[in-house]
Write an enzyme that holds these catalytic residues in place. Structure first.
Site, mmCIF file in Angstrom:
data_model
loop_
_atom_site.group_PDB
_atom_site.id
_atom_site.type_symbol
_atom_site.label_atom_id
_atom_site.label_comp_id
_atom_site.label_asym_id
_atom_site.label_seq_id
_atom_site.Cartn_x
_atom_site.Cartn_y
_atom_site.Cartn_z
ATOM 1 N N HIS A 118 -51.217 5.520 138.581
ATOM 2 C CA HIS A 118 -52.444 5.724 137.799
ATOM 3 C C HIS A 118 -53.009 4.379 137.318
ATOM 4 C CE1 HIS A 118 -54.664 8.990 135.331
ATOM 5 N NE2 HIS A 118 -55.464 7.955 135.552
ATOM 6 N N ARG A 137 -58.250 12.897 140.207
ATOM 7 C CA ARG A 137 -57.356 13.705 139.399
ATOM 8 C C ARG A 137 -56.349 14.375 140.321
ATOM 9 N NH1 ARG A 137 -58.618 10.901 136.010
ATOM 10 N NH2 ARG A 137 -59.562 11.317 133.966
#
Length: 311
Positions: free
Chosen positions: A274, A226
């Site tokens: 991502h 994250r």
């Protein structure tokens, strides 16, 4: 009697799930209809991803569970309107994808591949030999499903792998540590650190200036976890000072990463969009279907989120 599965994960994802999800639920032995739109009274199960049509879960009193498409639940777990059971995604294909991405980038930095891939220019760069894997300590921060799998894969290649988690865990083949003293120990020895922690109040900015400074000079940071696990400014300063040799980042505090962000232009940062491990409709549908089967059979749900811990 048929149950209604409300796919509240966004119309853009619907084509990847429509057929796979219906087939997986039928294969699980449940008579269900999977729909892109349902009234609150109709929805027995809600398949959720951030950006979908639901923010207020209060009208969905009949829903037996909310089934998240993502491994991370930080975008939903704090929603005060959500009182239904919440399950996170643990998918073998997602895990395999993460293992492959992490292993690839660890090996890239361990072997110094960029020297040859990016900097040939007609120059014969011989005489550069990295240490062998057994001489390169690697740290995995986060020993959940993904962290354990990545740690085992790297240990299988010969790397001495240290694992860290907030609570004590034992993973065969990994040197496991916990709590603050364990984090200090792991970071002080890690030539490559891989961040696979969930984002909670306790892990937000866990890699701050002080902890980055405790790492061996020239260490590598790889973050497919994250974005908010790292202090961006502290990372940039450490890269400029040579304290950190390179950072490969797949996740960011703001996504997509704005074109003006300094990460894009920094010569010691690799940005990937991502993609470390995508949720795939074919395999994730089977995980969702199993939890629906369990719900209809009165069995415990898999991968139920602990609201107190945040994951």
């Amino acid at each position: 009697m048929s149950v209604t599965v409300f796919f509240a994960a966004g119309e853009d994802r619907w084509p990847d799930y429509r057929d796979h999800l219906s087939a997986a639920i039928a294969e699980a032995g449940v008579n269900a209809r999977v729909v892109l739109d349902a009234t609150p009274e109709e929805a027995d199960y809600i398949v959720f991803a951030p950006g979908g049509p639901i923010e207020d879960f209060r009208p969905y009193r009949n829903a037996k569970a909310v089934l998240n498409l993502w491994a991370g639940v930080e975008n939903i777990v704090g929603n005060a309107t959500l009182t239904q059971p919440l399950c996170r995604m643990v998918d073998p294909a997602l895990t395999a994808g993460m293992v492959e991405w992490v292993t690839g980038h660890v090996l890239r930095h361990h072997l110094g591949m960029d020297v040859h891939i990016l900097g040939q220019n007609g120059i014969w760069r011989g005489g550069i030999a990295p240490p062998i894997a057994s001489e390169r300590p690697v740290a995995i921060l986060g020993l959940g499903e993904l962290g354990r799998a990545c740690g085992r894969a790297l240990a299988g290649l010969g790397f001495p792998v240290m694992g860290w988690s907030r609570t004590a865990k034992a993973v065969p083949g990994l040197d496991c540590h916990a709590k603050e003293e364990g984090l200090r120990h792991v970071l002080s020895r890690a030539e490559i650190a891989v961040l696979l922690l969930p984002l909670t109040a306790e892990t937000d900015t866990i890699l701050n200036a002080d902890r980055i400074a405790s790492m061996p000079r020239g260490a590598i940071i790889i973050n497919p976890g994250r974005g908010a696990l790292i202090d961006d400014d502290a990372l940039l300063a450490a890269l400029d000072a040579g304290q950190i040799g390179h950072a490969t980042l797949d996740v960011f505090r703001e996504e997509p990463l704005p074109p003006s962000h300094p990460f894009w232009q920094h010569p010691k940062i690799t940005v990937t969009p991502h993609i470390a491990s995508e949720t795939r409709g074919s395999s994730a549908s089977r995980v969702i279907a199993e939890n629906i089967r369990r719900g209809e059979a009165g069995e415990s749900f898999l991968y139920l989120v602990d609201r107190r811990q945040g994951y």
